[in-house]
Write an enzyme that holds these catalytic residues in place. Structure first.
Site, PDB file in Angstrom:
ATOM      1  N   GLN A  20       0.823  -1.201   0.000  1.00 23.96           N
ATOM      2  CA  GLN A  20       0.000   0.000   0.000  1.00 23.96           C
ATOM      3  C   GLN A  20       0.864   1.260   0.000  1.00 23.96           C
ATOM      4  OE1 GLN A  20      -3.729   0.268   0.172  1.00 23.96           O
ATOM      5  NE2 GLN A  20      -3.161  -1.644  -0.833  1.00 23.96           N
TER       6      GLN A  20
ATOM      7  N   GLU B  57      -8.305   0.890   0.808  1.00 21.05           N
ATOM      8  CA  GLU B  57      -8.149   0.883   2.267  1.00 21.05           C
ATOM      9  C   GLU B  57      -9.039   1.923   2.949  1.00 21.05           C
ATOM     10  OE1 GLU B  57      -4.690   1.155   5.740  1.00 21.05           O
ATOM     11  OE2 GLU B  57      -4.124   0.900   3.629  1.00 21.05           O
TER      12      GLU B  57
ATOM     13  N   GLU C 284      -4.714   3.103  -8.694  1.00 20.21           N
ATOM     14  CA  GLU C 284      -6.035   3.464  -8.172  1.00 20.21           C
ATOM     15  C   GLU C 284      -5.949   4.704  -7.288  1.00 20.21           C
ATOM     16  OE1 GLU C 284      -8.307   1.900  -4.733  1.00 20.21           O
ATOM     17  OE2 GLU C 284      -9.571   1.041  -6.273  1.00 20.21           O
TER      18      GLU C 284
END
Length: 266
Positions: free
Chosen positions: A23, A64, A98
């Site tokens: 991430q 997330e 994204e």
């Protein structure tokens, strides 16, 4: 990316999900999360998050913020797309793209993500831009932010200093970055005001009188520090000579031009 396995949509318990190590995003605004949580409480999660299966549950690849907000809203399950077909590198690229498309990364997180993307696949700034649908200038400007002193980078992440300010500060030595960052916060300087103050702060190179060879070497070192690239001076007794600045890439040239106060609109 591999397409050998078709993505599957599942409803997954939120407590079986953990953020992935790939991430790029690390900071989440509490007020914004609460706002999203209220929306999710009323309308549910509109767009599925992206996961891949692990022995212990599911690793979060993208979404997330939605996952965190769903927990705040009291949801027990969340819709998810399973992408067990992705490698580690592909999973990282998916999450980074994204986040960039949603503009959900801080400037420093964006810079770190682009750096990792370039290093992972050995890409030039042009190729990174092509991979994420951005220009080379976009990539280069963000990567320069990695030159920011740690305390200045924190101010950028927290929104006290804007991206335009940060690009100017990144071209300065650490001590000057801190000084001007403080002025930005205290006086609420615009980017144009900051550029003027930085320009006034930069001292012109002192008038140089030819002397010993060591004097020329010292001047070369001083000029190299000033422009951030190697500088060589050749000279004749008559006073004629040549000043040469060496750079190894267009990105280094961009940095030299910025230090000299040149902009494309000049």
């Amino acid at each position: 990316m591999s397409n050998s396995v078709a993505p599957q949509i599942r409803v997954v318990p939120v407590d079986l999900i953990r953020p992935g190590s790939t991430q790029a995003r690390r900071h989440f605004d509490a007020a914004s999360l609460q706002e999203l949580a209220r929306s999710i409480g009323e309308s549910g999660v509109v767009q599925p998050i992206v996961l891949r299966t692990r022995v212990w549950g599911y690793e979060l690849l993208a979404g997330e913020r939605r996952w965190r907000a769903a927990q705040l809203a009291g949801l027990h399950d969340i819709p998810a797309v399973l992408r067990d077909d992705l490698s580690e590198d592909e999973a990282f690229v998916l999450g980074l793209i994204e986040n960039l498309q949603r503009e959900s990364l801080s400037p420093i997180e964006t810079a770190a993500g682009l750096k990792r993307l370039g290093e992972t696949f050995e890409l030039t700034h042009d190729q990174i831009g092509e991979r994420i649908g951005k220009s080379r200038e976009y990539v280069s400007n963000y990567l320069r932010l990695l030159n920011l002193e740690e305390r200045v980078a924190a101010l950028v992440n927290e929104g006290h200093i804007l991206l335009g300010h940060a690009k100017v500060l990144a071209a300065l030595p650490a001590r000057d970055q801190l000084r001007f960052a403080d002025e930005i916060v205290r006086h609420k300087l615009t980017v144009r005001q900051l550029e003027r103050r930085v320009s006034q702060h930069r001292h012109p190179v002192p008038v140089f009188s030819p002397g010993k060879p060591g004097d020329w070497e010292r001047l070369e070192r001083q000029l190299s520090d000033l422009v951030g690239c190697p500088v060589a001076i050749s000279h004749e007794k008559s006073g004629r000579g040549e000043l040469r600045v060496s750079f190894h890439s267009l990105d280094e040239l961009d940095g030299v031009l910025e230090r000299l106060g040149y902009t494309a609109n000049s």
